[in-house]
Write an enzyme that holds these catalytic residues in place. Structure first.
Site, PDB file in Angstrom:
ATOM      1  N   CYS A   1       0.860  -1.191   0.000  1.00 51.70           N
ATOM      2  CA  CYS A   1       0.000   0.000   0.000  1.00 51.70           C
ATOM      3  C   CYS A   1       0.892   1.235   0.000  1.00 51.70           C
ATOM      4  O   CYS A   1       0.660   2.208  -0.726  1.00 51.70           O
ATOM      5  CB  CYS A   1      -0.887   0.053   1.246  1.00 51.70           C
ATOM      6  SG  CYS A   1      -1.787  -1.462   1.633  1.00 51.70           S
TER       7      CYS A   1
ATOM      8  N   CYS B   1       2.411   2.809  -3.300  1.00 51.93           N
ATOM      9  CA  CYS B   1       1.572   3.685  -4.136  1.00 51.93           C
ATOM     10  C   CYS B   1       1.020   4.882  -3.368  1.00 51.93           C
ATOM     11  O   CYS B   1       0.887   5.953  -3.926  1.00 51.93           O
ATOM     12  CB  CYS B   1       0.420   2.898  -4.736  1.00 51.93           C
ATOM     13  SG  CYS B   1       0.947   1.706  -5.980  1.00 51.93           S
ATOM     14  N   HIS B   2       0.704   4.683  -2.090  1.00 50.91           N
ATOM     15  CA  HIS B   2      -0.018   5.742  -1.356  1.00 50.91           C
ATOM     16  C   HIS B   2       0.833   6.490  -0.343  1.00 50.91           C
ATOM     17  O   HIS B   2       0.366   7.442   0.269  1.00 50.91           O
ATOM     18  CB  HIS B   2      -1.225   5.152  -0.613  1.00 50.91           C
ATOM     19  CG  HIS B   2      -2.300   4.637  -1.517  1.00 50.91           C
ATOM     20  ND1 HIS B   2      -3.080   5.464  -2.297  1.00 50.91           N
ATOM     21  CD2 HIS B   2      -2.730   3.372  -1.782  1.00 50.91           C
ATOM     22  CE1 HIS B   2      -3.955   4.733  -2.986  1.00 50.91           C
ATOM     23  NE2 HIS B   2      -3.761   3.457  -2.701  1.00 50.91           N
TER      24      HIS B   2
ATOM     25  N   CYS C   1     -35.754   0.511  12.457  1.00 53.89           N
ATOM     26  CA  CYS C   1     -34.588   1.226  12.988  1.00 53.89           C
ATOM     27  C   CYS C   1     -35.073   2.552  13.572  1.00 53.89           C
ATOM     28  O   CYS C   1     -34.637   2.987  14.627  1.00 53.89           O
ATOM     29  CB  CYS C   1     -33.567   1.514  11.892  1.00 53.89           C
ATOM     30  SG  CYS C   1     -33.199   0.160  10.760  1.00 53.89           S
TER      31      CYS C   1
ATOM     32  N   HIS D   1     -34.114   4.557  16.905  1.00 52.18           N
ATOM     33  CA  HIS D   1     -33.097   5.596  16.746  1.00 52.18           C
ATOM     34  C   HIS D   1     -33.641   6.964  16.350  1.00 52.18           C
ATOM     35  O   HIS D   1     -32.888   7.917  16.265  1.00 52.18           O
ATOM     36  CB  HIS D   1     -32.030   5.132  15.759  1.00 52.18           C
ATOM     37  CG  HIS D   1     -31.233   3.978  16.280  1.00 52.18           C
ATOM     38  ND1 HIS D   1     -30.464   4.068  17.417  1.00 52.18           N
ATOM     39  CD2 HIS D   1     -31.101   2.695  15.849  1.00 52.18           C
ATOM     40  CE1 HIS D   1     -29.888   2.912  17.661  1.00 52.18           C
ATOM     41  NE2 HIS D   1     -30.260   2.046  16.729  1.00 52.18           N
TER      42      HIS D   1
ATOM     43  N   CYS E   1     -28.351  -5.087  15.740  1.00 50.13           N
ATOM     44  CA  CYS E   1     -29.666  -4.453  15.946  1.00 50.13           C
ATOM     45  C   CYS E   1     -30.776  -5.319  15.336  1.00 50.13           C
ATOM     46  O   CYS E   1     -31.849  -5.465  15.925  1.00 50.13           O
ATOM     47  CB  CYS E   1     -29.685  -3.050  15.350  1.00 50.13           C
ATOM     48  SG  CYS E   1     -28.731  -1.851  16.327  1.00 50.13           S
TER      49      CYS E   1
HETATM   50  C1  HEC Z   1     -34.927  -2.136  19.766  1.00 49.45           C
HETATM   51  C2  HEC Z   1     -34.234  -0.913  19.513  1.00 49.45           C
HETATM   52  C3  HEC Z   1     -33.323  -0.857  18.307  1.00 49.45           C
HETATM   53  C4  HEC Z   1     -33.673  -1.038  16.990  1.00 49.45           C
HETATM   54  C5  HEC Z   1     -35.024  -1.374  16.417  1.00 49.45           C
HETATM   55  C6  HEC Z   1     -32.469  -0.793  16.234  1.00 49.45           C
HETATM   56  N1  HEC Z   1     -31.429  -0.493  17.068  1.00 49.45           N
HETATM   57 FE1  HEC Z   1     -29.612   0.196  16.531  1.00 49.45          FE
HETATM   58  N2  HEC Z   1     -29.038   0.242  18.469  1.00 49.45           N
HETATM   59  C7  HEC Z   1     -29.843  -0.065  19.532  1.00 49.45           C
HETATM   60  C8  HEC Z   1     -29.069   0.016  20.742  1.00 49.45           C
HETATM   61  C9  HEC Z   1     -29.583  -0.280  22.153  1.00 49.45           C
HETATM   62  C10 HEC Z   1     -27.771   0.398  20.372  1.00 49.45           C
HETATM   63  C11 HEC Z   1     -26.563   0.604  21.284  1.00 49.45           C
HETATM   64  C12 HEC Z   1     -26.664   1.954  21.919  1.00 49.45           C
HETATM   65  C13 HEC Z   1     -26.634   3.028  20.909  1.00 49.45           C
HETATM   66  O1  HEC Z   1     -25.557   3.419  20.448  1.00 49.45           O
HETATM   67  O2  HEC Z   1     -27.726   3.457  20.446  1.00 49.45           O
HETATM   68  C14 HEC Z   1     -27.808   0.575  18.935  1.00 49.45           C
HETATM   69  C15 HEC Z   1     -26.744   1.035  18.190  1.00 49.45           C
HETATM   70  C16 HEC Z   1     -26.788   1.310  16.845  1.00 49.45           C
HETATM   71  C17 HEC Z   1     -25.744   1.956  16.100  1.00 49.45           C
HETATM   72  C18 HEC Z   1     -24.405   2.452  16.651  1.00 49.45           C
HETATM   73  C19 HEC Z   1     -24.469   3.889  17.114  1.00 49.45           C
HETATM   74  C20 HEC Z   1     -23.136   4.391  17.603  1.00 49.45           C
HETATM   75  O3  HEC Z   1     -23.011   5.611  17.831  1.00 49.45           O
HETATM   76  O4  HEC Z   1     -22.208   3.617  17.750  1.00 49.45           O
HETATM   77  C21 HEC Z   1     -26.145   1.989  14.792  1.00 49.45           C
HETATM   78  C22 HEC Z   1     -25.367   2.527  13.623  1.00 49.45           C
HETATM   79  C23 HEC Z   1     -27.452   1.375  14.736  1.00 49.45           C
HETATM   80  N3  HEC Z   1     -27.820   0.989  16.007  1.00 49.45           N
HETATM   81  C24 HEC Z   1     -28.180   1.170  13.586  1.00 49.45           C
HETATM   82  C25 HEC Z   1     -29.415   0.530  13.540  1.00 49.45           C
HETATM   83  C26 HEC Z   1     -30.087   0.164  12.323  1.00 49.45           C
HETATM   84  C27 HEC Z   1     -29.564   0.412  10.918  1.00 49.45           C
HETATM   85  C28 HEC Z   1     -31.256  -0.418  12.680  1.00 49.45           C
HETATM   86  C29 HEC Z   1     -32.324  -1.040  11.775  1.00 49.45           C
HETATM   87  C30 HEC Z   1     -31.866  -2.173  11.001  1.00 49.45           C
HETATM   88  C31 HEC Z   1     -31.316  -0.419  14.124  1.00 49.45           C
HETATM   89  N4  HEC Z   1     -30.172   0.140  14.612  1.00 49.45           N
HETATM   90  C32 HEC Z   1     -32.387  -0.885  14.875  1.00 49.45           C
HETATM   91  C33 HEC Z   1     -31.187  -0.358  19.487  1.00 49.45           C
HETATM   92  C34 HEC Z   1     -31.911  -0.548  18.337  1.00 49.45           C
HETATM   93  C1  HEC Z   2      -0.155  -0.213  -7.594  1.00 42.41           C
HETATM   94  C2  HEC Z   2      -0.567   0.957  -6.862  1.00 42.41           C
HETATM   95  C3  HEC Z   2      -1.514   0.755  -5.714  1.00 42.41           C
HETATM   96  C4  HEC Z   2      -1.381  -0.122  -4.658  1.00 42.41           C
HETATM   97  C5  HEC Z   2      -0.333  -1.174  -4.428  1.00 42.41           C
HETATM   98  C6  HEC Z   2      -2.491   0.175  -3.776  1.00 42.41           C
HETATM   99  N1  HEC Z   2      -3.265   1.162  -4.290  1.00 42.41           N
HETATM  100 FE1  HEC Z   2      -4.897   1.994  -3.412  1.00 42.41          FE
HETATM  101  N2  HEC Z   2      -5.257   3.056  -5.083  1.00 42.41           N
HETATM  102  C7  HEC Z   2      -4.400   3.167  -6.158  1.00 42.41           C
HETATM  103  C8  HEC Z   2      -4.980   4.092  -7.128  1.00 42.41           C
HETATM  104  C9  HEC Z   2      -4.375   4.473  -8.462  1.00 42.41           C
HETATM  105  C10 HEC Z   2      -6.200   4.545  -6.582  1.00 42.41           C
HETATM  106  C11 HEC Z   2      -7.208   5.542  -7.192  1.00 42.41           C
HETATM  107  C12 HEC Z   2      -8.212   4.870  -8.066  1.00 42.41           C
HETATM  108  C13 HEC Z   2      -9.246   4.135  -7.288  1.00 42.41           C
HETATM  109  O1  HEC Z   2      -9.911   4.722  -6.412  1.00 42.41           O
HETATM  110  O2  HEC Z   2      -9.398   2.913  -7.510  1.00 42.41           O
HETATM  111  C14 HEC Z   2      -6.329   3.876  -5.293  1.00 42.41           C
HETATM  112  C15 HEC Z   2      -7.381   4.063  -4.425  1.00 42.41           C
HETATM  113  C16 HEC Z   2      -7.396   3.659  -3.121  1.00 42.41           C
HETATM  114  C17 HEC Z   2      -8.401   4.039  -2.148  1.00 42.41           C
HETATM  115  C18 HEC Z   2      -9.599   4.936  -2.407  1.00 42.41           C
HETATM  116  C19 HEC Z   2      -9.167   6.371  -2.324  1.00 42.41           C
HETATM  117  C20 HEC Z   2     -10.294   7.345  -2.533  1.00 42.41           C
HETATM  118  O3  HEC Z   2     -10.015   8.557  -2.469  1.00 42.41           O
HETATM  119  O4  HEC Z   2     -11.437   6.929  -2.750  1.00 42.41           O
HETATM  120  C21 HEC Z   2      -8.065   3.448  -0.973  1.00 42.41           C
HETATM  121  C22 HEC Z   2      -8.811   3.580   0.331  1.00 42.41           C
HETATM  122  C23 HEC Z   2      -6.864   2.682  -1.215  1.00 42.41           C
HETATM  123  N3  HEC Z   2      -6.487   2.838  -2.508  1.00 42.41           N
HETATM  124  C24 HEC Z   2      -6.231   1.921  -0.268  1.00 42.41           C
HETATM  125  C25 HEC Z   2      -5.188   1.044  -0.564  1.00 42.41           C
HETATM  126  C26 HEC Z   2      -4.644   0.085   0.372  1.00 42.41           C
HETATM  127  C27 HEC Z   2      -5.084  -0.096   1.813  1.00 42.41           C
HETATM  128  C28 HEC Z   2      -3.663  -0.605  -0.291  1.00 42.41           C
HETATM  129  C29 HEC Z   2      -2.871  -1.780   0.217  1.00 42.41           C
HETATM  130  C30 HEC Z   2      -3.679  -2.914   0.636  1.00 42.41           C
HETATM  131  C31 HEC Z   2      -3.599  -0.067  -1.623  1.00 42.41           C
HETATM  132  N4  HEC Z   2      -4.538   0.922  -1.749  1.00 42.41           N
HETATM  133  C32 HEC Z   2      -2.713  -0.496  -2.586  1.00 42.41           C
HETATM  134  C33 HEC Z   2      -3.213   2.519  -6.306  1.00 42.41           C
HETATM  135  C34 HEC Z   2      -2.711   1.545  -5.473  1.00 42.41           C
END
Ligand code: HEC
Ligand code: HEC
Length: 258
Positions: free
Chosen positions: A73, A76-77, A174, A178, A219
């Site tokens: 990585c 290139c980066h 959700c 939330h 969730c």
């Molecule tokens: C029954 C209640 C409930 C439902 C329905 C629910 N969640 Fe949650 N979710 C929680 C609880 C509890 C947590 C942990 C505490 C918090 O960060 O809210 C959580 C945490 C999260 C977090 C992390 C927030 C953080 O800051 O880290 C995300 C993202 C999330 N839920 C997405 C979803 C999504 C997408 C759905 C629907 C598919 C969903 N939740 C449905 C209760 C729920």
């Molecule tokens: C041979 C060169 C090369 C290598 C090795 C390489 N990359 Fe890249 N990477 C690129 C180029 C060129 C782009 C821009 C084009 C694209 O988004 O695909 C890119 C894009 C990315 C992006 C997205 C950047 C954006 O702005 O969206 C990420 C994240 C990334 N590389 C991570 C990695 C990681 C982690 C590794 C090692 C596991 C890696 N690359 C290895 C050439 C490389």
């Protein structure tokens, strides 16, 4: 009383007067206990930071380039600190190659496979979480700011629909938690607005780092709804909607949550 029913009644209580759709989004950090916040505030205490060591090692790891040399990585980066600044804030993004959304995990996995010719790390593997944490850290304190064009808007709409659709044995969406009940207590948690600005997070109750999609599955499980696979279109749509819904929130990755 059936536990599910008690659970529903609890959530049927005082609904949230302030709908976050109209107000500035509040990070999940604000809903954490002071002790949990302290873990996130101090990089030396933050248990997610051990993964960053692994992330740096993977970043530097050379792979044969097929022409007698090697590439990583870094080759290139350059330094992640300079090469990856602000990148995570722009994901998920529309990927012209696949014609669908791509998130940071899927992009990184593809970089490993396509550019290094190494085995693609699986979703939720330590290797992929480590690389994701390393790249996301380079956007810390920057606002989430994904680019929304007409193609992305389709995914936003689809994600919003998913967010608002009731599902599972508990028939909750959700949004039920939330948006309508944030700030309420639920089994030791304070329900937050469900934002994604801190991921990947170290979740104390998991005792490990997890991705956004793992949180979605947690969730879904908690409302007894069948989770979707990590990296699925369903989760990408939800992630895209949540990125827009939380637009402007500062990235906290890697965060710490209860
Ligand atoms: C029954 C209640 C409930 C439902 C329905 C629910 N969640 Fe949650 N979710 C929680 C609880 C509890 C947590 C942990 C505490 C918090 O960060 O809210 C959580 C945490 C999260 C977090 C992390 C927030 C953080 O800051 O880290 C995300 C993202 C999330 N839920 C997405 C979803 C999504 C997408 C759905 C629907 C598919 C969903 N939740 C449905 C209760 C729920
Ligand atoms: C041979 C060169 C090369 C290598 C090795 C390489 N990359 Fe890249 N990477 C690129 C180029 C060129 C782009 C821009 C084009 C694209 O988004 O695909 C890119 C894009 C990315 C992006 C997205 C950047 C954006 O702005 O969206 C990420 C994240 C990334 N590389 C991570 C990695 C990681 C982690 C590794 C090692 C596991 C890696 N690359 C290895 C050439 C490389």
């Amino acid at each position: 009383m059936k536990p599910a029913l008690a659970f529903l009644l609890m959530l049927g209580g005082a609904a949230n007067a302030a709908d976050p759709a109209g107000v500035a989004p509040v990070s999940g950090y604000e809903f954490m206990e002071p002790a949990t916040r302290q873990l996130q505030d101090d990089d030396f205490l933050n248990p997610a930071f051990f993964l960053l060591e692994q992330g740096r090692a993977l970043w530097d790891q050379p792979w044969p380039d097929g022409q007698g040399g090697a590439r990583s990585c870094r080759s290139c980066h350059g330094d992640p600190e300079t090469g990856m600044t602000g990148v995570a804030a722009r994901y998920p993004a529309f990927d012209a190659e696949s014609g669908r959304m791509i998130n940071l995990e899927l992009k990184l996995s593809r970089e490993v496979a396509d550019r290094l010719g190494a085995p693609a790390p699986a979703y939720e593997s330590d290797a992929l979480l480590a690389l994701t944490a390393l790249v996301a850290l380079q956007s810390r304190s920057l606002p989430m700011a994904i680019d929304v064009d007409a193609r992305v808007q389709d995914w936003v709409d689809r994600g919003r629909k998913m967010f608002e659709t009731r599902r599972g044995q508990l028939n909750l969406s959700c949004k039920s938690c939330h948006e309508d009940n944030w700030g309420q207590k639920l089994r030791g948690d304070t329900i937050s607005q469900g934002h994604i600005n801190a991921f990947p997070i170290f979740r104390l109750t998991w005792d490990e780092v997890g991705s956004r999609h793992r949180m979605f599955s947690w969730c879904m499980d908690s409302i007894r709804s069948e989770p979707y696979p990590f990296g699925s279109d369903e989760y990408l749509a939800l992630e895209t909607y949540l990125a827009v819904r939380g637009q402007g929130l500062l990235i906290e990755a890697p965060g710490v949550r209860r």
